[in-house]
Write a protein that holds these residues in place. Structure first.
Motif, PDB file in Angstrom:
ATOM      1  N   CYS A 345      -2.680 -16.046   1.258  1.00 51.37           N
ATOM      2  CA  CYS A 345      -2.071 -15.075   0.343  1.00 51.37           C
ATOM      3  C   CYS A 345      -0.763 -14.505   0.877  1.00 51.37           C
ATOM      4  N   THR A 346      -0.064 -15.283   1.710  1.00 55.60           N
ATOM      5  CA  THR A 346       1.205 -14.818   2.285  1.00 55.60           C
ATOM      6  C   THR A 346       2.374 -15.008   1.330  1.00 55.60           C
ATOM      7  N   GLN A 351      -0.434 -14.307  -5.223  1.00 57.80           N
ATOM      8  CA  GLN A 351      -0.184 -12.869  -5.149  1.00 57.80           C
ATOM      9  C   GLN A 351      -0.114 -12.238  -6.537  1.00 57.80           C
ATOM     10  N   HIS A 352       0.446 -12.974  -7.497  1.00 57.42           N
ATOM     11  CA  HIS A 352       0.493 -12.467  -8.877  1.00 57.42           C
ATOM     12  C   HIS A 352      -0.914 -12.323  -9.444  1.00 57.42           C
ATOM     13  N   LEU A 354      -3.703 -11.939  -7.745  1.00 55.73           N
ATOM     14  CA  LEU A 354      -4.390 -10.856  -7.054  1.00 55.73           C
ATOM     15  C   LEU A 354      -3.954  -9.504  -7.606  1.00 55.73           C
ATOM     16  N   LYS A 355      -2.674  -9.370  -7.868  1.00 61.25           N
ATOM     17  CA  LYS A 355      -2.177  -8.109  -8.417  1.00 61.25           C
ATOM     18  C   LYS A 355      -2.856  -7.782  -9.757  1.00 61.25           C
ATOM     19  N   THR A 375      -2.290 -11.243   7.668  1.00 58.42           N
ATOM     20  CA  THR A 375      -2.075 -11.792   6.327  1.00 58.42           C
ATOM     21  C   THR A 375      -2.756 -10.925   5.279  1.00 58.42           C
ATOM     22  N   LEU A 376      -2.291 -11.029   4.049  1.00 55.02           N
ATOM     23  CA  LEU A 376      -2.905 -10.290   2.946  1.00 55.02           C
ATOM     24  C   LEU A 376      -4.365 -10.685   2.783  1.00 55.02           C
ATOM     25  N   ILE A 389       1.174  -5.222  -2.652  1.00 57.87           N
ATOM     26  CA  ILE A 389       1.608  -6.475  -3.280  1.00 57.87           C
ATOM     27  C   ILE A 389       2.825  -6.199  -4.151  1.00 57.87           C
TER      28      ILE A 389
END
Length: 467
Positions: A345-346, A351-352, A354-355, A375-376, A389
């Motif tokens: 998830c770097t 990431q989108h 997860l947000k 890392t995330l 994020i």
């Protein structure tokens, strides 16, 4: 005859090791440091050796933490030969071009953000033009079990590491004057009994072994139990009308998860109309490369392809290449499995997702691979209540699952078994968190007569003096 360490030393990423013998300089891997901002800054530092002095780079496999600094090596003067397997060469091209794209995008972001602060931001680590120059230096193709002479007194042998497509452990036969030594680099070792690829094979006994220790402190859950848990997570999440988000490594993990989702549907363990979104351009391209290299498969996978049965395809698989289509996925409120990169998830499209889903109590986030410190992914796995994020704090309400039985890395017992076959008096432990390496070193010294070293970044050893 010397050995020095320039990455993944008392840490997990940035694998890079140098051998000096008979007037030649050989690198085993040249990987990117990944994780925290401090590690990103490490990528900008000097290598610890003169890139123009390197004659050969032997690449164990195409993960970014093993090949990701190759374009930088070329940018700083390397003009030797890069040697790897055919599958690793194809995957490395994909991985490095994607990395350059991300480096350039990040450089533009820094320039825009820092323009008002009165100082120049750091440029991209390397560009796509640098990658093209690097790819031009890929020379001979390595084949498992075929000796590959590098220079007088130096021969390389590649062995199947079972980690990802084309991955290898590398044995170097070294001669210098009257001295002869064999040194083995494990690369990353795969876990036994996986679908698609063969199990890792040990090279012959060696005088020195440089060995990864990613999971040197634990054993994986059984694969059958891990698959069953994945299916159960999907079913229970769908019952509460949520989506299942799986941060996915593009090489190997994405293909393996697709395999099990297909099997789940075919065996009526998962809904017949299961909608799966593969939202990772790199994973999509990597899957196409997998189809071109059936020579790397185990017998079951090879037989499926021979019958023209594609193990990576299911009826409602949606291949998502365009960014607009990726954004549209977030309009689906329930009943979807979304595989997106990157696994830690770097960066990337995960990431989108997860947000949009971390704060949703109906959703599930399933981690199926290793997450390095900083890392995330590691923050979420470690139970952080809120994560950052895209400039926003996002509350973690979704169910979080970690299923480590899918790991492409060998666990403690598999590492010990692999090492046992080599009967080596000297073992250098790398590619692991320091506490894990210490535990594994204690285990090795209790079971064998080997002498263990935990080298530091930049440390050099005279191999003839260690006898």
């Amino acid at each position: 005859m010397k050995l020095s360490f320039h990455g993944a030393d008392q840490s997990v990423t940035g694998s890079c090791h140098r051998v000096q013998c008979a007037g030649k300089n050989i690198l085993i891997d040249c990987g990117l440091f990944q994780g925290s901002r401090a590690l990103a800054e490490d990528n900008q530092q000097e290598f610890g050796f003169d890139p123009t002095s390197i004659d050969f780079v032997l690449l164990t496999h195409a993960h970014l933490d093993h090949c990701g600094r190759l374009p930088l090596l070329v940018k700083r003067g390397f003009r030797g030969e890069i040697i790897t397997t055919a599958a690793s060469r194809d995957l490395a091209k994909l991985v490095l071009l994607d990395s350059a794209h991300l480096q350039e995008a990040e450089a533009r972001r820094r320039e825009k953000h820092w323009r008002h602060h009165g100082y120049a931001p750091a440029p991209a680590l390397y560009t796509r033009d640098d990658v093209e120059q690097c790819l031009a230096l890929f020379g001979r193709t390595a084949h498992y079990h075929h000796p590959l002479p590098l220079a007088a007194g130096i021969t390389a042998h590649f062995y199947d590491a079972g980690h990802i497509l084309g991955s290898a452990s590398i044995a170097l036969e070294l001669e210098e004057g009257d001295h002869r030594r064999r040194i083995v680099f494990s690369g990353d070792l795969g876990s036994d009994g996986r679908v698609i690829l063969r199990d890792a094979e040990p090279p012959p006994p060696a005088d020195f072994v440089i060995m990864e220790t990613t999971y040197g402190d634990r054993c994986h859950r059984s694969l059958d139990a891990s698959v069953a848990e994945l299916y159960e997570v999907i079913r229970t999440t769908f019952k509460r009308n949520g989506n299942v988000i799986i941060p996915t490594f593009a090489l190997e993990r994405a293909q393996e998860i697709l395999w099990y989702l297909r099997e789940g549907v075919e065996n009526a363990v998962l809904p017949a109309g299961l909608h799966v979104f593969l939202d990772s351009p790199m994973a999509i391209s990597a899957t196409e490369i997998f189809r071109r290299h059936p020579d790397c498969y185990d017998e079951e996978s090879a037989a499926l392809f021979a019958q023209h049965h594609d193990p990576f395809t299911l009826a409602n698989l949606h291949i998502v290449r365009d960014l607009e289509d990726s954004i549209a996925i977030n309009q689906i409120k329930g009943g979807a499995v979304i595989l997106a990169g990157a696994g830690m998830c770097t960066g990337g499209r995960i990431q989108h997702h997860l947000k949009h889903h971390l704060w949703e109590r109906n959703s599930s986030i399933v981690f199926v691979g290793f997450a390095a410190k900083g890392t995330l992914a590691r923050q979420i796995i470690d139970g952080q209540a809120r994560v950052h994020i895209f400039g926003e704090d996002v509350t973690v309400n979704a169910e979080i699952h970690t299923i480590n039985g899918f790991s492409a890395h060998a666990d403690r017992n598999e590492l010990l078994d692999w090492h046992h076959h080599l009967h080596t008096p000297h073992t250098f432990l790398v590619h692991g968190e320091y506490e894990v390496m210490q535990q594994f070193a204690d285990e090795l010294t209790q079971r064998t007569q080997t002498r263990c070293f935990l080298p530091r970044l930049g440390e050099e050893f005279d191999l003839l003096a260690l006898d």
